[in-house]
Design a protein around this motif. Structure first.
Motif, mmCIF file in Angstrom:
data_model
loop_
_atom_site.group_PDB
_atom_site.id
_atom_site.type_symbol
_atom_site.label_atom_id
_atom_site.label_comp_id
_atom_site.label_asym_id
_atom_site.label_seq_id
_atom_site.Cartn_x
_atom_site.Cartn_y
_atom_site.Cartn_z
ATOM 1 N N ASP A 36 0.838 -1.206 0.000
ATOM 2 C CA ASP A 36 0.000 0.000 0.000
ATOM 3 C C ASP A 36 0.875 1.258 0.000
ATOM 4 N N LEU A 37 0.214 2.391 -0.140
ATOM 5 C CA LEU A 37 0.925 3.658 -0.127
ATOM 6 C C LEU A 37 1.382 3.984 1.290
ATOM 7 N N ASP A 38 2.519 4.635 1.408
ATOM 8 C CA ASP A 38 2.989 5.064 2.719
ATOM 9 C C ASP A 38 2.381 6.431 3.059
ATOM 10 N N ALA A 39 2.682 6.908 4.277
ATOM 11 C CA ALA A 39 2.080 8.155 4.758
ATOM 12 C C ALA A 39 2.438 9.364 3.890
ATOM 13 N N GLU A 40 3.661 9.397 3.353
ATOM 14 C CA GLU A 40 4.077 10.553 2.538
ATOM 15 C C GLU A 40 3.274 10.626 1.239
ATOM 16 N N CYS A 41 3.098 9.483 0.604
ATOM 17 C CA CYS A 41 2.322 9.473 -0.640
ATOM 18 C C CYS A 41 0.868 9.853 -0.372
ATOM 19 N N ILE A 42 0.333 9.342 0.740
ATOM 20 C CA ILE A 42 -1.060 9.660 1.081
ATOM 21 C C ILE A 42 -1.205 11.157 1.379
ATOM 22 N N LEU A 43 -0.208 11.720 2.058
ATOM 23 C CA LEU A 43 -0.220 13.160 2.350
ATOM 24 C C LEU A 43 -0.264 13.972 1.047
ATOM 25 N N ASP A 44 0.510 13.535 0.066
ATOM 26 C CA ASP A 44 0.507 14.215 -1.239
ATOM 27 C C ASP A 44 -0.888 14.174 -1.862
ATOM 28 N N LEU A 45 -1.515 12.999 -1.824
ATOM 29 C CA LEU A 45 -2.856 12.870 -2.404
ATOM 30 C C LEU A 45 -3.834 13.797 -1.697
ATOM 31 N N GLN A 46 -3.724 13.850 -0.370
ATOM 32 C CA GLN A 46 -4.635 14.703 0.406
ATOM 33 C C GLN A 46 -4.408 16.175 0.093
ATOM 34 N N SER A 47 -3.153 16.524 -0.232
ATOM 35 C CA SER A 47 -2.854 17.934 -0.516
ATOM 36 C C SER A 47 -3.431 18.379 -1.858
ATOM 37 N N ASN A 48 -3.840 17.427 -2.673
ATOM 38 C CA ASN A 48 -4.355 17.790 -3.996
ATOM 39 C C ASN A 48 -5.801 17.313 -4.199
#
Ligand code: ZN
Ligand code: ZN
Length: 295
Positions: free
Chosen positions: A280-292
């Motif tokens: 699965d995606l890690d926290a950094e990738c998920i943070l990026d998705l949430q930022s956009n």
């Protein structure tokens, strides 16, 4: 004035749809056209990652329609497609995510170049953005990538080449999974689909600027966090340093990512032996998705 413009666009679109039927070429000779022509298709012919916010959020599109075009005998497993839809609903705000299957004849090629795949898409794709529905096209191929080098152990499982276009080398996936006792075809399909879709989300630094820098300096557009779905280990294909964008001037297609078979197998086997869920995606990738605009 607005109404008049809309009517004009519709009329132009109808004219162009009729004209473009005879053209199976990807438009190599076409002049760059603003979106007053082929208005329906142009939004689906952009560079990988260009639709990040439209795919993640629902400001412009509530619905996601995926056309899963497969060569006869190479339909993806229902298990993988269910998991794939779950992944998309966990990361996007789309109200409806649906898959429309389309069976195609084999192109009868031993290998496929990305340009051939794009040409096949031009011939066969039927879904394009429409109203508040964003359309994605995934081609499940019955031939391996032309870039594969089996002697070097380089087999490609999937690639993205435009903002809403993806190819899954289903034949390669099946034969790879067939070599493992613990990994199923569905396991490899899920990892490939989700990883490649991560690039359509704009990961990493591919149309979506990272909140914190976590792009692997050794592997462009991949994540440096251990264990992440977008990790460089999942990627292998000798494309480092090349542009990941569709070069509209020369109309040369460059894969946004090619996914290596052996490294996927290694990661999946590692996960299975530890009884871990799929990658699965890690926290950094998920943070990026949430930022956009994503979840
Ligand atoms: Zn990748
Ligand atoms: Zn990551």
């Amino acid at each position: 004035m607005k109404k008049y413009n809309k009517l004009f666009l519709i009329l132009i679109s109808i004219l162009l749809l009729n004209c473009s039927k005879s053209s199976t070429d990807d438009g190599g000779n076409n002049n760059p056209t603003p979106d007053n022509q082929t208005v329906d298709k142009s939004a689906n012919l952009l560079a990988t990652g260009a639709s990040s916010s439209d795919i993640l959020g629902n400001a412009n599109f509530d619905n996601l329609l995926i056309e899963a075009a497969f060569v006869e005998g190479f339909r993806p497993t229902a298990e993988a497609m269910d998991e794939f839809v779950t992944f998309l609903s966990e990361r996007t705000f789309k109200q409806n995510i649906s898959i429309q299957y389309k069976q195609l004849e084999s192109p009868d090629e031993e290998t496929l170049t990305l340009q051939e795949i794009a040409d096949l898409e031009s011939e066969n794709r039927t879904v394009y953005n429409d109203g508040n529905t964003l359309a994605i096209y995934i081609y499940f191929a019955d031939a391996p990538s032309d870039d594969d080098d089996e002697e070097e152990g380089l087999v490609t499982l999937g690639a993205v080449y435009r903002n809403t276009s993806m190819v899954i080398y289903e034949k390669t996936i099946k034969s790879l999974a067939g070599r493992s006792l613990t990994i199923t075809t569905a396991d490899v399909e899920i990892a490939t689909l989700n990883h490649e879709f991560g690039h359509l989300f704009g990961l990493v630094n591919l149309g979506l600027t990272p909140v914190n820098d976590h792009e692997d300096p050794e592997a462009e557009n991949h994540c440096s966090v251990e264990g992440c779905l977008m990790r460089a280990e999942l990627q292998f294909g000798g494309i480092a340093g090349k542009s990941h964008q569709l070069d509209s001037k020369d109309n040369i297609l460059v894969p946004g990512c090619t996914l290596s078979g052996n490294s996927v197998l290694k990661i999946l086997e590692h996960k299975t032996s530890k009884n871990m869920p799929t990658v699965d995606l890690d926290a950094e990738c998920i943070l990026d998705l949430q930022s956009n605009g994503g979840k």
